[in-house]
Design a protein around this motif. Structure first.
Motif, PDB file in Angstrom:
ATOM      1  N   VAL A 142      25.380   0.108   0.052  1.00 52.34           N
ATOM      2  CA  VAL A 142      24.912   0.854   1.220  1.00 52.34           C
ATOM      3  C   VAL A 142      23.799   1.789   0.772  1.00 52.34           C
ATOM      4  CG1 VAL A 142      25.569   2.481   3.035  1.00 52.34           C
ATOM      5  CG2 VAL A 142      27.210   0.749   2.251  1.00 52.34           C
ATOM      6  N   ARG A 143      22.707   1.809   1.520  1.00 57.93           N
ATOM      7  CA  ARG A 143      21.582   2.680   1.201  1.00 57.93           C
ATOM      8  C   ARG A 143      21.142   3.424   2.450  1.00 57.93           C
ATOM      9  NH1 ARG A 143      23.387   1.917  -2.995  1.00 57.93           N
ATOM     10  NH2 ARG A 143      22.413   1.097  -4.867  1.00 57.93           N
ATOM     11  N   ARG A 144      20.619   4.630   2.252  1.00 54.11           N
ATOM     12  CA  ARG A 144      20.086   5.415   3.367  1.00 54.11           C
ATOM     13  C   ARG A 144      18.592   5.608   3.142  1.00 54.11           C
ATOM     14  NH1 ARG A 144      22.831  10.564   4.299  1.00 54.11           N
ATOM     15  NH2 ARG A 144      24.554   9.782   3.098  1.00 54.11           N
ATOM     16  N   GLY A 145      17.823   5.467   4.223  1.00 55.35           N
ATOM     17  CA  GLY A 145      16.408   5.788   4.207  1.00 55.35           C
ATOM     18  C   GLY A 145      15.535   4.989   3.260  1.00 55.35           C
ATOM     19  N   MET A 146      15.935   3.778   2.904  1.00 53.77           N
ATOM     20  CA  MET A 146      15.104   2.932   2.032  1.00 53.77           C
ATOM     21  C   MET A 146      14.261   1.997   2.898  1.00 53.77           C
ATOM     22  SD  MET A 146      15.507   3.476  -1.236  1.00 53.77           S
ATOM     23  CE  MET A 146      14.883   1.955  -1.934  1.00 53.77           C
ATOM     24  N   SER A 147      12.999   1.844   2.550  1.00 52.13           N
ATOM     25  CA  SER A 147      12.155   0.967   3.351  1.00 52.13           C
ATOM     26  C   SER A 147      12.475  -0.495   3.073  1.00 52.13           C
ATOM     27  CB  SER A 147      10.672   1.275   3.139  1.00 52.13           C
ATOM     28  OG  SER A 147      10.269   0.990   1.840  1.00 52.13           O
ATOM     29  N   VAL A 148      12.118  -1.314   4.062  1.00 52.81           N
ATOM     30  CA  VAL A 148      12.400  -2.742   4.033  1.00 52.81           C
ATOM     31  C   VAL A 148      11.106  -3.490   4.324  1.00 52.81           C
ATOM     32  CG1 VAL A 148      13.716  -4.610   5.083  1.00 52.81           C
ATOM     33  CG2 VAL A 148      14.739  -2.341   4.872  1.00 52.81           C
ATOM     34  N   ASP A 187       0.818  -1.217   0.000  1.00 55.36           N
ATOM     35  CA  ASP A 187       0.000   0.000   0.000  1.00 55.36           C
ATOM     36  C   ASP A 187       0.851   1.267   0.000  1.00 55.36           C
ATOM     37  OD1 ASP A 187      -2.429  -1.390  -0.017  1.00 55.36           O
ATOM     38  OD2 ASP A 187      -2.529  -1.457   2.179  1.00 55.36           O
ATOM     39  N   LEU A 188       2.047   1.213   0.575  1.00 52.88           N
ATOM     40  CA  LEU A 188       2.880   2.423   0.627  1.00 52.88           C
ATOM     41  C   LEU A 188       3.238   2.930  -0.767  1.00 52.88           C
ATOM     42  CD1 LEU A 188       5.356   1.976   3.602  1.00 52.88           C
ATOM     43  CD2 LEU A 188       3.202   3.203   3.521  1.00 52.88           C
ATOM     44  N   ASP A 189       3.328   2.038  -1.740  1.00 51.65           N
ATOM     45  CA  ASP A 189       3.638   2.459  -3.114  1.00 51.65           C
ATOM     46  C   ASP A 189       2.407   2.953  -3.860  1.00 51.65           C
ATOM     47  OD1 ASP A 189       6.393   1.965  -2.995  1.00 51.65           O
ATOM     48  OD2 ASP A 189       6.075  -0.162  -3.408  1.00 51.65           O
ATOM     49  N   ARG A 190       1.220   2.698  -3.315  1.00 48.37           N
ATOM     50  CA  ARG A 190      -0.020   3.084  -3.996  1.00 48.37           C
ATOM     51  C   ARG A 190      -0.711   4.299  -3.405  1.00 48.37           C
ATOM     52  NH1 ARG A 190      -0.864  -2.931  -4.344  1.00 48.37           N
ATOM     53  NH2 ARG A 190      -1.774  -2.837  -2.282  1.00 48.37           N
ATOM     54  N   LEU A 191      -0.417   4.609  -2.149  1.00 51.97           N
ATOM     55  CA  LEU A 191      -1.076   5.744  -1.502  1.00 51.97           C
ATOM     56  C   LEU A 191      -0.449   7.052  -1.988  1.00 51.97           C
ATOM     57  CD1 LEU A 191      -1.369   4.348   2.122  1.00 51.97           C
ATOM     58  CD2 LEU A 191      -3.223   4.678   0.483  1.00 51.97           C
ATOM     59  N   PRO A 192      -1.262   7.978  -2.458  1.00 50.83           N
ATOM     60  CA  PRO A 192      -0.703   9.229  -2.984  1.00 50.83           C
ATOM     61  C   PRO A 192      -0.277  10.193  -1.878  1.00 50.83           C
ATOM     62  CG  PRO A 192      -3.094   9.286  -3.092  1.00 50.83           C
ATOM     63  CD  PRO A 192      -2.712   7.908  -2.588  1.00 50.83           C
ATOM     64  N   ASP A 193       0.730  10.979  -2.175  1.00 50.85           N
ATOM     65  CA  ASP A 193       1.148  12.116  -1.346  1.00 50.85           C
ATOM     66  C   ASP A 193       1.586  11.771   0.075  1.00 50.85           C
ATOM     67  OD1 ASP A 193       0.528  13.793  -3.518  1.00 50.85           O
ATOM     68  OD2 ASP A 193      -1.577  13.841  -2.894  1.00 50.85           O
ATOM     69  N   LEU A 194       2.172  10.588   0.267  1.00 49.45           N
ATOM     70  CA  LEU A 194       2.708  10.265   1.591  1.00 49.45           C
ATOM     71  C   LEU A 194       4.010  11.028   1.802  1.00 49.45           C
ATOM     72  CD1 LEU A 194       2.280   6.390   1.898  1.00 49.45           C
ATOM     73  CD2 LEU A 194       1.010   8.167   3.108  1.00 49.45           C
ATOM     74  N   GLY A 201      15.270   1.913  -9.610  1.00 49.48           N
ATOM     75  CA  GLY A 201      13.853   2.194  -9.445  1.00 49.48           C
ATOM     76  C   GLY A 201      13.162   1.538  -8.269  1.00 49.48           C
ATOM     77  N   GLU A 202      13.880   0.743  -7.492  1.00 46.24           N
ATOM     78  CA  GLU A 202      13.211   0.075  -6.374  1.00 46.24           C
ATOM     79  C   GLU A 202      12.821   1.081  -5.295  1.00 46.24           C
ATOM     80  OE1 GLU A 202      17.672  -0.619  -5.701  1.00 46.24           O
ATOM     81  OE2 GLU A 202      16.335  -0.662  -7.385  1.00 46.24           O
ATOM     82  N   THR A 203      11.731   0.799  -4.607  1.00 45.39           N
ATOM     83  CA  THR A 203      11.276   1.655  -3.510  1.00 45.39           C
ATOM     84  C   THR A 203      11.430   0.950  -2.161  1.00 45.39           C
ATOM     85  OG1 THR A 203       8.992   0.878  -3.730  1.00 45.39           O
ATOM     86  CG2 THR A 203       9.609   2.885  -4.949  1.00 45.39           C
TER      87      THR A 203
END
Length: 179
Positions: free
Chosen positions: A60-66, A11-18, A91-93
């Motif tokens: 190494v990544r910063r602030g990427m969701s898991v 849902d995090l990828d589908r909800l607008p304007d988060l 392009g991954e989120t």
């Protein structure tokens, strides 16, 4: 209004304007407050040190969701991810728990226990908790015990983060005041 039973990771990828720093914990949206200068600088120090040290099969990544499971999608401050999970187009989120070697969270002393337990349950081998001690970073290094599926504290580092596990690393934490 969330659906009955709460939201799921996708849902995090589908909800607008988060807002950019939105997490999903236990099926609920968690919105992070403003980032402090301390947190930003510590993240910079860790990312810089990790990028110099990680073996070539990691990034190494910063602030990427898991995505930990269907109802858990936290956003650690710093992650070490298997290179095979990183797309060429960037392009991954999110990344999946099984692709992570390490997560680090810069947190107030009194918070972060729920996320630590979630990371351990998802099987992420290493967890660093960074706290602010009067403007000085203190890094508590944890390693997951496969038998208990929980993290065990393996060290507390002030001034310098010098490790050999999961790879050789040496970060001068006192540089926080020079950045």
């Amino acid at each position: 209004m969330p659906p009955p039973g709460g939201l799921v990771a996708e849902d995090l990828d589908r909800l607008p304007d988060l807002p950019a720093r939105t997490e999903l914990i236990d099926g609920r949206l968690v919105l992070a407050g403003p980032q402090s200068s301390f947190r930003s600088t510590v993240v910079d120090l860790l990312v810089e040190g990790l990028r110099r040290a990680v073996p070539s099969e990691f990034r190494v990544r910063r602030g990427m969701s898991v995505v930990l499971d269907a109802r858990q999608r936290p956003q650690p401050d710093v992650s070490v991810v298997r290179a095979a999970a990183v797309r060429d187009d960037g392009g991954e989120t999110f990344y999946r728990a099984q692709d992570l070697l390490l997560v680090a969270e810069v947190v107030p002393v009194e918070s972060g226990e729920r996320k630590r337990a979630l990371y351990a349950a998802a099987g992420i081998p290493h967890f660093w908790r960074v706290e602010d001690d009067c403007g000085e970073p203190v890094v508590r290094v944890h390693e997951r015990d496969p038998a208990t599926r929980a993290y065990a504290l393996t060290g507390i580092h002030q001034d310098r983060l010098k490790l050999t596990v999961p790879f050789d690393l040496d970060v001068d934490l006192s540089r926080i005041h020079r950045l």
